[in-house]
Design an enzyme around this catalytic site. Sequence first.
Site: not given
Lengths: 388, 388
Positions: A310, A305, A336, A91, A307, A267
């Site tokens: 998890c 999930c 997660h 940015d 991930c 974002d």
Amino acid sequence: MSFEVIQRDKNTRARLGRLKTFHGEVNTPVFMPVGTQGAVKTLSPEEVEEVGAEIILSNTYHLFLRPGQEIIKKGGGLHRFIGWDKPILTDSGGYQVFSLARLRKIEEDGIYFNSHIDGSQYFFTPELVMEVQKALGSDIIMPLDICLGYGASYWETKEALEITLRWLKRSIDYKKNNNMETQLLFGIIQGGFYRELRKEAVERMLDMELPGFALGGISVGEPKDKMYEITDYTVSLLPEEKPRYLMGVGAPEDLVMGVSMGIDMFDCVLPTRLARHGVFYTKTGRRNIKNAQYKEDFSPLEEDCDCYTCRRFTKAYIRHLFLQHETFSYRLLTIHNLRFLFRLMEDVRRSIREGRLEEFKKEFLTQYLANDRENRLEKEEVWNRLLI
Amino acid sequence: MSFEVIQRDKNTRARLGRLKTFHGEVNTPVFMPVGTQGAVKTLSPEEVEEVGAEIILSNTYHLFLRPGQEIIKKGGGLHRFIGWDKPILTDSGGYQVFSLARLRKIEEDGIYFNSHIDGSQYFFTPELVMEVQKALGSDIIMPLDICLGYGASYWETKEALEITLRWLKRSIDYKKNNNMETQLLFGIIQGGFYRELRKEAVERMLDMELPGFALGGISVGEPKDKMYEITDYTVSLLPEEKPRYLMGVGAPEDLVMGVSMGIDMFDCVLPTRLARHGVFYTKTGRRNIKNAQYKEDFSPLEEDCDCYTCRRFTKAYIRHLFLQHETFSYRLLTIHNLRFLFRLMEDVRRSIREGRLEEFKKEFLTQYLANDRENRLEKEEVWNRLLI
């Protein structure tokens, strides 16, 4: 041509696209995790990639202050310095100067501000901000802009817009004269919550040959309906063939809403920041791991999930670690939350591909209980102090 | 038979061994990273394994207080709860009760103490400590003992030893009567810095059929030479065929010295704690990443290190993250420090195998500038308050 629309949804303005950058391609709509200081908080680059990130955002303001762009340049540029070889968007620092630093004075030439770290004074000009981003070598760069909070008057907003547009021209000129061909400079559309000003901003930016448009000055303390309204309106003015980036927005419900309005890039620090406060996302809304109900809950954060967190750990264990201030728990929750958003974006893209985004949106928003209040109050607080 | 000596060094008392536990074998001499709350601070179990750990230590005292052994038991035992399927050793909590909690009273039956977290009162008996470790399901367990600081008088030390020995007997009885066959109960040798008492302790423990001996009450604020002297003497009294564990000791120079005295197992929070203060190990001694000399140093922490941190990141980047309080930097330094110790232990084991430990020791200690002062002062402070 750096952007290509691959498929359009027939019922909404959503589209699938592909954005080409110097460090590789990005499939849109895309969510970009934030690595403020050059690291997505608590994660390794490998973990950021594993959750599904194709591009990350980093902050010019923070990197300028610490460690300084010169060190990063000597270290081979931002990608090499932080060990991330996929695309990076930086940015302009405008948002941080207004929300984080103590702002001293806006002049035609630039902005005087005091660092939030030690109070020392700096002067940002459009040229300096471009110079910093050149040193960083980020793939997508942003021009210095003036970002106002919700509630700014029409005339204040108009004046800020005029300066922002002049600064954009200076940024384009700087880029042209300084061998920055591999970097894509997006334009930032300001104009607050005044349709007329947003329209003027877009019209005056259309002939600047910008490779993409960012919607700035949104998520600055306004109610959700105002945010959706001005986003929807602004996108309606934009050319189809350029990517649209809604800056600083990324709550799950906003991603789904934003995509259906035609936004391609998002974002937000929320998924990573919330994790460090014990909050984790589920399909039905946010939860907090500190909650006593998880004390003996030996199931994962979310049942289906995929991930790392998890697959490997239970709520009871993560809760224990979190209550004991073990930083590993912040990492587990961050993984997660990011994976939750990336799976959501995968679902969104699949829905567009299969022509059923409207259905998906309805389904998701029915299930997911948005909790915006906390976040909005915090933003209001930050931005209100600028109105005094 | 749970322990096997594979090879003896001809010039020192060092030996290579193999310790069999319910969750697998451990090659000795071995260093055990500490996972106080059920996690080696900042690391995932995969990372702990990747640096070379074959066994970790966890703290009975901490897990008893939070989350409590009942939750861990319901979660399938400590291994499953924390996601680590290799061996775990748990200490007895004795050390923490004396060094961390506010000690209230020692009685024949046990110890009254106040939690360091919220001051609430608890009563540890040898039986309770065994019960907790049964619930945890750790592979190697420790009996409750009385641990005194350096400077305790002969009579104080003797009395503490007598109680410790009676508690050891009660621990052995508890274990026999409670189906704990898969867990190895080591004896803890106390006796302070009085040879006579250490000798008495060992002699009275020899016929207890213990599978291993731990040296307790060492590294409690004494000068290094006293530590080496009492360790060397105590090991000389021990049977060859049982493993010897030097509790709470693990500075690089102490590992090399300890192994040559015949120690097989070590644990220490130093490598992980120092990392969180910016300290990293190198072959020539400790360094601190905060040091300005690393500002533009784009080389790894240590040139020939094979750890993740050194393969991927520069000192300049780690320094930047550390100064910005990014927790990822604590992880990076922890990984390096642990890997440093595990590589050291690999070198030590190789040297024993090749019959040149004396040479290696001389080489290492010549190069490595030990910095013990800071650590010793801290220990002195902790233990001195018990002498008042």
